[in-house]
Design an enzyme around this catalytic site. Structure first.
Site, PDB file in Angstrom:
ATOM      1  N   MET A 166       7.293   9.293  -0.274  1.00 40.35           N
ATOM      2  CA  MET A 166       7.303  10.642  -0.839  1.00 40.35           C
ATOM      3  C   MET A 166       7.491  11.713   0.238  1.00 40.35           C
ATOM      4  SD  MET A 166       7.380  10.416  -4.064  1.00 40.35           S
ATOM      5  CE  MET A 166       7.923   8.733  -4.351  1.00 40.35           C
ATOM      6  N   THR A 197      -1.591   5.619  -0.305  1.00 38.59           N
ATOM      7  CA  THR A 197      -1.300   4.341   0.326  1.00 38.59           C
ATOM      8  C   THR A 197      -0.141   4.548   1.290  1.00 38.59           C
ATOM      9  OG1 THR A 197       0.156   3.685  -1.481  1.00 38.59           O
ATOM     10  CG2 THR A 197      -2.159   2.973  -1.624  1.00 38.59           C
ATOM     11  N   VAL A 209       2.836   3.028   2.288  1.00 37.39           N
ATOM     12  CA  VAL A 209       4.253   3.015   1.937  1.00 37.39           C
ATOM     13  C   VAL A 209       4.578   4.137   0.952  1.00 37.39           C
ATOM     14  CG1 VAL A 209       6.129   1.634   0.953  1.00 37.39           C
ATOM     15  CG2 VAL A 209       4.432   0.542   2.422  1.00 37.39           C
ATOM     16  N   CYS A 210       3.697   4.375   0.005  1.00 37.58           N
ATOM     17  CA  CYS A 210       3.928   5.443  -0.978  1.00 37.58           C
ATOM     18  C   CYS A 210       3.945   6.813  -0.306  1.00 37.58           C
ATOM     19  CB  CYS A 210       2.869   5.398  -2.072  1.00 37.58           C
ATOM     20  SG  CYS A 210       2.908   3.875  -3.044  1.00 37.58           S
ATOM     21  N   THR A 211       3.026   7.029   0.620  1.00 35.98           N
ATOM     22  CA  THR A 211       2.992   8.299   1.345  1.00 35.98           C
ATOM     23  C   THR A 211       4.273   8.485   2.144  1.00 35.98           C
ATOM     24  OG1 THR A 211       0.574   8.243   1.453  1.00 35.98           O
ATOM     25  CG2 THR A 211       1.703   9.675   3.030  1.00 35.98           C
TER      26      THR A 211
END
Length: 157
Positions: free
Chosen positions: A53, A46, A48-50
C-alpha cells in the site's frame, strides 16, 4: 480462485473512513467514468501489506494518468485502516470488507490465515468503465505481490 477476465464485476458498497466520518464507496459509481483497480490484501499492519500500500500510494499519479481509481480492500475495520494509513502515510483509499461479502463475491477468500481466521487473499482486479473485469490475479501466497506491470498494461489497453 479469483473471478475470471471477461466476467461482470460484482457491485459493492464498502465503507472508508474520511476526515468527515464514514463514507460509502460504490463500484457502480465508476461505471462509464473511469477504470478501477481493486487490490485485495489480507491484513493491515502486516509487513507485505504495508509495503504494497505504501508503494501504490507513492505511484498513485501513474494510475490516475491511465484513467484509473485505485482501492485497497481488506477485512479490517475502517477505523483500523484510518490509523494504519496515518501511521504509514498510505494515501490509497482503503475499503473495509469486515463482513467479507465483497471478498467472497470476487472469490478471493484466504481461509484461516496464520490460524487467525479468514481474510482476503492478495489479489488484483482491473475493472473497465463498462464494469467488466479486464485483469484478474490472485497471488499464490499472501507474501507474493501481484504483477503491477500487467495491471498497468491492462489499464493502458
Amino acid at each position: 480462485m479469483a473471478l475470471a477476465v471477461g466476467t461482470k464485476a460484482p457491485d459493492f458498497t464498502l465503507k472508508t473512513k474520511t476526515a468527515d466520518g464514514l463514507k460509502d464507496i460504490k463500484l457502480s459509481d465508476h461505471l462509464g467514468k473511469d477504470q478501477v483497480v481493486l487490490l485485495f490484501f489480507p491484513l493491515a499492519y502486516t509487513g507485505v501489506c504495508t509495503q504494497e500500500m505504501c508503494d501504490i500510494s507513492n505511484g498513485l499519479s501513474g494510475y490516475a494518468s491511465l484513467g484509473a481509481t485505485v482501492y485497497g480492500i481488506s477485512v479490517d475495520s475502517p477505523f483500523t485502516h484510518e490509523a494504519w494509513a496515518k501511521a504509514n502515510k498510505i494515501t490509497v483509499t482503503l475499503l473495509s470488507d469486515l463482513n467479507k461479502t465483497t471478498t467472497k463475491a470476487y472469490d478471493v477468500v484466504f481461509l484461516n490465515l496464520a490460524g487467525v481466521g479468514d481474510t482476503s487473499a492478495r489479489a488484483a482486479f482491473v475493472i473497465g468503465k463498462d464494469g467488466v473485469i479486464k485483469y484478474a490475479e490472485q497471488t499464490p501466497t499472501p507474501k507474493d505481490l501481484p504483477s503491477f506491470e500487467k495491471i498497468k498494461a491492462a489499464l493502458a489497453k
